[in-house]
Design an enzyme around this catalytic site. Sequence first.
Site, PDB file in Angstrom:
ATOM      1  N   ARG A  37      -5.059   0.648  -7.333  1.00  0.00           N
ATOM      2  CA  ARG A  37      -3.918   1.193  -6.584  1.00  0.00           C
ATOM      3  C   ARG A  37      -3.311   2.420  -7.248  1.00  0.00           C
ATOM      4  NH1 ARG A  37      -2.141  -2.215  -2.387  1.00  0.00           N
ATOM      5  NH2 ARG A  37      -2.401  -4.431  -2.802  1.00  0.00           N
ATOM      6  N   ASP A  68      -5.854   1.220  10.294  1.00  0.00           N
ATOM      7  CA  ASP A  68      -7.267   0.862  10.426  1.00  0.00           C
ATOM      8  C   ASP A  68      -7.476   0.377  11.871  1.00  0.00           C
ATOM      9  OD1 ASP A  68      -9.768  -0.362  10.074  1.00  0.00           O
ATOM     10  OD2 ASP A  68      -9.292  -1.185   8.129  1.00  0.00           O
ATOM     11  N   ASP A  94       0.443   3.441   4.389  1.00  0.00           N
ATOM     12  CA  ASP A  94      -0.651   4.110   3.685  1.00  0.00           C
ATOM     13  C   ASP A  94      -1.846   4.330   4.593  1.00  0.00           C
ATOM     14  OD1 ASP A  94      -0.919   1.298   3.691  1.00  0.00           O
ATOM     15  OD2 ASP A  94      -2.277   1.331   1.989  1.00  0.00           O
ATOM     16  N   GLY A 120       0.778  -1.244   0.000  1.00  0.00           N
ATOM     17  CA  GLY A 120       0.000   0.000   0.000  1.00  0.00           C
ATOM     18  C   GLY A 120       0.804   1.284   0.000  1.00  0.00           C
TER      19      GLY A 120
HETATM   20  C1  PRP Z   1      -3.246  -2.428   4.883  1.00  0.00           C
HETATM   21  C2  PRP Z   1      -2.339  -1.242   5.179  1.00  0.00           C
HETATM   22  C3  PRP Z   1      -1.784  -1.551   6.533  1.00  0.00           C
HETATM   23  C4  PRP Z   1      -2.869  -2.390   7.181  1.00  0.00           C
HETATM   24  C5  PRP Z   1      -3.617  -1.545   8.155  1.00  0.00           C
HETATM   25  O1  PRP Z   1      -2.482  -3.424   4.311  1.00  0.00           O
HETATM   26  O2  PRP Z   1      -1.347  -1.089   4.219  1.00  0.00           O
HETATM   27  O3  PRP Z   1      -0.564  -2.273   6.430  1.00  0.00           O
HETATM   28  O4  PRP Z   1      -3.756  -2.830   6.150  1.00  0.00           O
HETATM   29  O5  PRP Z   1      -4.621  -2.274   8.793  1.00  0.00           O
HETATM   30  P1  PRP Z   1      -4.683  -2.479  10.354  1.00  0.00           P
HETATM   31  O6  PRP Z   1      -4.483  -1.135  10.993  1.00  0.00           O
HETATM   32  O7  PRP Z   1      -6.090  -2.997  10.574  1.00  0.00           O
HETATM   33  O8  PRP Z   1      -3.648  -3.469  10.749  1.00  0.00           O
HETATM   34  P2  PRP Z   1      -3.131  -4.638   3.478  1.00  0.00           P
HETATM   35  O9  PRP Z   1      -3.230  -5.841   4.363  1.00  0.00           O
HETATM   36  O10 PRP Z   1      -4.403  -4.173   2.823  1.00  0.00           O
HETATM   37  O11 PRP Z   1      -2.034  -4.963   2.417  1.00  0.00           O
HETATM   38  P3  PRP Z   1      -1.483  -4.093   1.176  1.00  0.00           P
HETATM   39  O12 PRP Z   1      -0.817  -2.873   1.768  1.00  0.00           O
HETATM   40  O13 PRP Z   1      -0.521  -5.011   0.514  1.00  0.00           O
HETATM   41  O14 PRP Z   1      -2.654  -3.716   0.310  1.00  0.00           O
END
Ligand code: PRP
Length: 185
Positions: free
Chosen positions: A169, A107, A104, A48
């Site tokens: 993306r 959450d 990025d 991300g």
């Molecule tokens: C997303 C983002 C963070 C994580 C945040 O990654 O990049 O690393 O989720 O979520 P959290 O606060 O609930 O832990 P994702 O798993 O979507 O992978 P990506 O970045 O490869 O799309």
Amino acid sequence: MKDKAVPDEIQEILATTKQIDQVLDKMARRISADYSGRDLLLIGILKGAFIFLADLARRLTIPHSVDFMSLSSYGATATASGEVRIIMDLRTFIRDKHVIIVEDIVDTGYTLQYLQHLLEARRPASLRSCVLLSKPDRRLVNVKIDYLGFEIPDQWVVGYGLDYADRFRTLPYIAALRPQVYAGG
Ligand code: PRP
């Protein structure tokens, strides 16, 4: 405002390219001032953060280096369980370096919490976080964000590095997806 180039799956643009540029200009100015004269390492979390990191790093006016980690959650419900695993570790030894984690989005906070614990154990000189987007309504664990771009509501967001099923993306803005897309309707 939507135009022809916006895919049908997009409900609303939350941050335009111009707004992102302005936020990154400000962040880069702060980081450049805060880390002047220090050995700075930016750690981008894949996938991300790849666009955010590239645009932020090129705005810095101080010397710095860049490395990446790739993380994954365990299974579909993993964010709820808070289990994270390393897919690809750093190439760099971070001991005694001034490190900024570049993410990025935060959450639930589990990924950033995991990273902060993991990297602190490697004894950097300092460790901070720089996050483009935060969804405070979704937070399950408290994490410290030192440089934050935007706070956003609890909607599925795509663009500027963020995906839905690995799509969207490379949109140049950050947008909310129509709920029927991820609800399968
Ligand atoms: C997303 C983002 C963070 C994580 C945040 O990654 O990049 O690393 O989720 O979520 P959290 O606060 O609930 O832990 P994702 O798993 O979507 O992978 P990506 O970045 O490869 O799309």
